[in-house]
Design an enzyme around this catalytic site. Sequence first.
Site, PDB file in Angstrom:
ATOM      1  N   ASP A  12       0.810  -1.222   0.000  1.00  0.00           N
ATOM      2  CA  ASP A  12       0.000   0.000   0.000  1.00  0.00           C
ATOM      3  C   ASP A  12       0.838   1.265   0.000  1.00  0.00           C
ATOM      4  O   ASP A  12       0.441   2.287   0.548  1.00  0.00           O
ATOM      5  CB  ASP A  12      -0.966   0.024   1.204  1.00  0.00           C
ATOM      6  CG  ASP A  12      -1.800  -1.241   1.242  1.00  0.00           C
ATOM      7  OD1 ASP A  12      -2.338  -1.600   0.186  1.00  0.00           O
ATOM      8  OD2 ASP A  12      -1.891  -1.865   2.308  1.00  0.00           O
ATOM      9  N   LYS A  15       2.036   2.189  -5.030  1.00  0.00           N
ATOM     10  CA  LYS A  15       2.720   1.679  -6.231  1.00  0.00           C
ATOM     11  C   LYS A  15       1.883   1.889  -7.483  1.00  0.00           C
ATOM     12  O   LYS A  15       2.404   2.196  -8.543  1.00  0.00           O
ATOM     13  CB  LYS A  15       3.038   0.177  -6.061  1.00  0.00           C
ATOM     14  CG  LYS A  15       4.036  -0.106  -4.956  1.00  0.00           C
ATOM     15  CD  LYS A  15       4.291  -1.590  -4.798  1.00  0.00           C
ATOM     16  CE  LYS A  15       3.100  -2.381  -4.306  1.00  0.00           C
ATOM     17  NZ  LYS A  15       2.675  -2.073  -2.926  1.00  0.00           N
ATOM     18  N   GLY A  39      -4.099  -4.607  -4.103  1.00  0.00           N
ATOM     19  CA  GLY A  39      -5.078  -3.650  -4.594  1.00  0.00           C
ATOM     20  C   GLY A  39      -4.331  -2.398  -5.000  1.00  0.00           C
ATOM     21  O   GLY A  39      -3.760  -1.725  -4.165  1.00  0.00           O
ATOM     22  N   HIS A  40      -4.283  -2.135  -6.293  1.00  0.00           N
ATOM     23  CA  HIS A  40      -3.566  -0.959  -6.770  1.00  0.00           C
ATOM     24  C   HIS A  40      -4.567   0.061  -7.295  1.00  0.00           C
ATOM     25  O   HIS A  40      -5.384  -0.243  -8.142  1.00  0.00           O
ATOM     26  CB  HIS A  40      -2.574  -1.342  -7.870  1.00  0.00           C
ATOM     27  CG  HIS A  40      -1.419  -2.141  -7.341  1.00  0.00           C
ATOM     28  ND1 HIS A  40      -0.488  -2.744  -8.135  1.00  0.00           N
ATOM     29  CD2 HIS A  40      -1.053  -2.422  -6.075  1.00  0.00           C
ATOM     30  CE1 HIS A  40       0.397  -3.364  -7.376  1.00  0.00           C
ATOM     31  NE2 HIS A  40       0.078  -3.184  -6.128  1.00  0.00           N
ATOM     32  N   GLN A 223       2.322  -5.906  -2.950  1.00  0.00           N
ATOM     33  CA  GLN A 223       2.710  -5.946  -1.535  1.00  0.00           C
ATOM     34  C   GLN A 223       4.027  -5.195  -1.317  1.00  0.00           C
ATOM     35  O   GLN A 223       4.329  -4.290  -2.073  1.00  0.00           O
ATOM     36  CB  GLN A 223       2.806  -7.395  -1.012  1.00  0.00           C
ATOM     37  CG  GLN A 223       1.457  -8.075  -0.851  1.00  0.00           C
ATOM     38  CD  GLN A 223       0.972  -8.759  -2.111  1.00  0.00           C
ATOM     39  OE1 GLN A 223       1.737  -9.370  -2.830  1.00  0.00           O
ATOM     40  NE2 GLN A 223      -0.301  -8.642  -2.399  1.00  0.00           N
TER      41      GLN A 223
HETATM   42  P1  IMP Z   1      -2.196 -12.845   2.511  1.00  0.00           P
HETATM   43  O1  IMP Z   1      -1.309 -12.257   1.470  1.00  0.00           O
HETATM   44  O2  IMP Z   1      -3.643 -12.704   2.206  1.00  0.00           O
HETATM   45  O3  IMP Z   1      -1.805 -14.230   2.875  1.00  0.00           O
HETATM   46  O4  IMP Z   1      -1.986 -11.980   3.838  1.00  0.00           O
HETATM   47  C1  IMP Z   1      -0.781 -12.015   4.573  1.00  0.00           C
HETATM   48  C2  IMP Z   1      -0.445 -10.638   5.138  1.00  0.00           C
HETATM   49  O5  IMP Z   1      -0.095  -9.772   4.069  1.00  0.00           O
HETATM   50  C3  IMP Z   1      -1.592  -9.960   5.858  1.00  0.00           C
HETATM   51  O6  IMP Z   1      -1.062  -9.178   6.902  1.00  0.00           O
HETATM   52  C4  IMP Z   1      -2.188  -9.047   4.813  1.00  0.00           C
HETATM   53  O7  IMP Z   1      -2.860  -7.957   5.364  1.00  0.00           O
HETATM   54  C5  IMP Z   1      -0.922  -8.612   4.090  1.00  0.00           C
HETATM   55  N1  IMP Z   1      -1.156  -8.222   2.701  1.00  0.00           N
HETATM   56  C6  IMP Z   1      -1.358  -9.040   1.638  1.00  0.00           C
HETATM   57  N2  IMP Z   1      -1.512  -8.329   0.507  1.00  0.00           N
HETATM   58  C7  IMP Z   1      -1.365  -7.036   0.853  1.00  0.00           C
HETATM   59  C8  IMP Z   1      -1.385  -5.821   0.100  1.00  0.00           C
HETATM   60  O8  IMP Z   1      -1.519  -5.791  -1.128  1.00  0.00           O
HETATM   61  N3  IMP Z   1      -1.212  -4.671   0.813  1.00  0.00           N
HETATM   62  C9  IMP Z   1      -1.009  -4.681   2.146  1.00  0.00           C
HETATM   63  N4  IMP Z   1      -0.974  -5.793   2.891  1.00  0.00           N
HETATM   64  C10 IMP Z   1      -1.153  -6.958   2.239  1.00  0.00           C
HETATM   65 MG    MG Z   2      -2.891  -2.107  -1.740  1.00  0.00          MG
END
Ligand code: IMP
Ligand code: MG
Length: 436
Positions: A12, A15, A39-40, A223
């Site tokens: 977040d 990007k 989520g972009h 991420q």
């Molecule tokens: P997962 O990727 O759904 O397995 O989540 C694992 C961790 O990564 C959690 O803390 C999520 O909130 C975090 N996370 C996964 N994708 C994103 C992202 O795009 N932005 C921010 N945090 C993320």
């Molecule tokens: Mg995001």
Amino acid sequence: MVTILVGGQWGDEGKGKIIDLLSERAGMVIRSQGGNNAGHTVVSHGQEFRFHLIPSGILYPSTTCVIGNGVVLDPRVLLEEMDHVQARGVSVDHLVISDRAHMIMPWHPILDQLEEGQRGDDRLGTTWRGIGPAYADKVRRIGFRVGDLQKPRFLQKKLEFVLGKVVNPLLQDLYRVAPLDRDQILATYAAYGERLDPFIQDIFPLIQGALNRRDNILLEGAQGSMLDLDFGTYPYVTSSSPSAGGALTGSGIPPSRVDTTIGVYKAFSTRVGYGPMPTELVDATGDRIREVGKEYGTTTGRARRVGWFDAVVARYTVALNGIGSIALTKLDVLDGVDPIRICAAYRRKGVLHDHPMSNISHLKHCEPVYEELSGWQASTRAARRAADLPDAARRYIARVAELSGAPVEVVSVGPGREETLWMKEPSLAGLAREAR
Ligand code: IMP
Ligand code: MG
């Protein structure tokens, strides 16, 4: 010219906007890891687009947008997203999906949620999108690849084994929930296959061709490095490698072809989900930054944890990724915050640390050592050149660069494309120069 763009914090970082700025002149934009946990957000001509799977370059019709082999793709979500952007007048003809990418299968989100339930107080705070279970199946060699959609008999046989011998016994015997129906899954995935077929390819020749032509290739990270499976705050991480290395294995681009790595950092810190975050603010300043910055998840709507800029994290992720230039986003969110703090080191049991410790219980209990800088009162939203910024804002940016170990070459002061400052002729070279 190959540019890798990575998030330097916990995701977040903004990007999407930077990728959008760089995509205009990129011949190819590649997503190489993650899935629809990402989520972009991109604001283009006053319209806001939120992409979970489709590479952000999709708004430029001449940019080939590739979903690389390293991605885990939920076909339902992808099709919805394709429909959504098409309904808003954006063509998806330039989208390509690697046949090697793995698919989210119906049991993955179910298991994601059930596993989190089992963890109780130790839960990770995943997005429940099935990302971890899908990557786990890939590694266990029982994953379903996008290319399997083009081989119905193979798909059926594999489903018989995986569902019958692995997944349903787990659902029924361990979690005591209803088993999944094979024929229903087959029918659903056959329909996905029909629609996605024209987009599915072996991307190897495509990427080799682009490399040979010396096209501008942009690797769009999702991420952030602090969520990296190896280098993040394990186990509070995602199940892929959002660092520069993951961009390469997730696309098939060799390391020797990379020209630049850009790190995107937010002017403060945020984190969604659990796990250590030494500079977290649980006070009115944190609440204010969350509200002004609209720090709620694009994917899950969850309130993000907010904190000061953590230069210990930044120094680590600059070094880890070989970041040559920093894009600093959401500077405007700090307008009126005074004083502003930057974490320069961690202290644990009286000892100073200049990088995040691999031992996360140490990380959880360390204390940030702050530098205090004066804030600025004026709005930065209208600034278009460094000279337009208040002195205090320029001092803040300079200190971020010094402590992080890379120059800040782009500063974003709002969501729109034009709300961007190029601090100096950036080493983002061809891409950025031409993009203006
Ligand atoms: P997962 O990727 O759904 O397995 O989540 C694992 C961790 O990564 C959690 O803390 C999520 O909130 C975090 N996370 C996964 N994708 C994103 C992202 O795009 N932005 C921010 N945090 C993320
Ligand atoms: Mg995001």
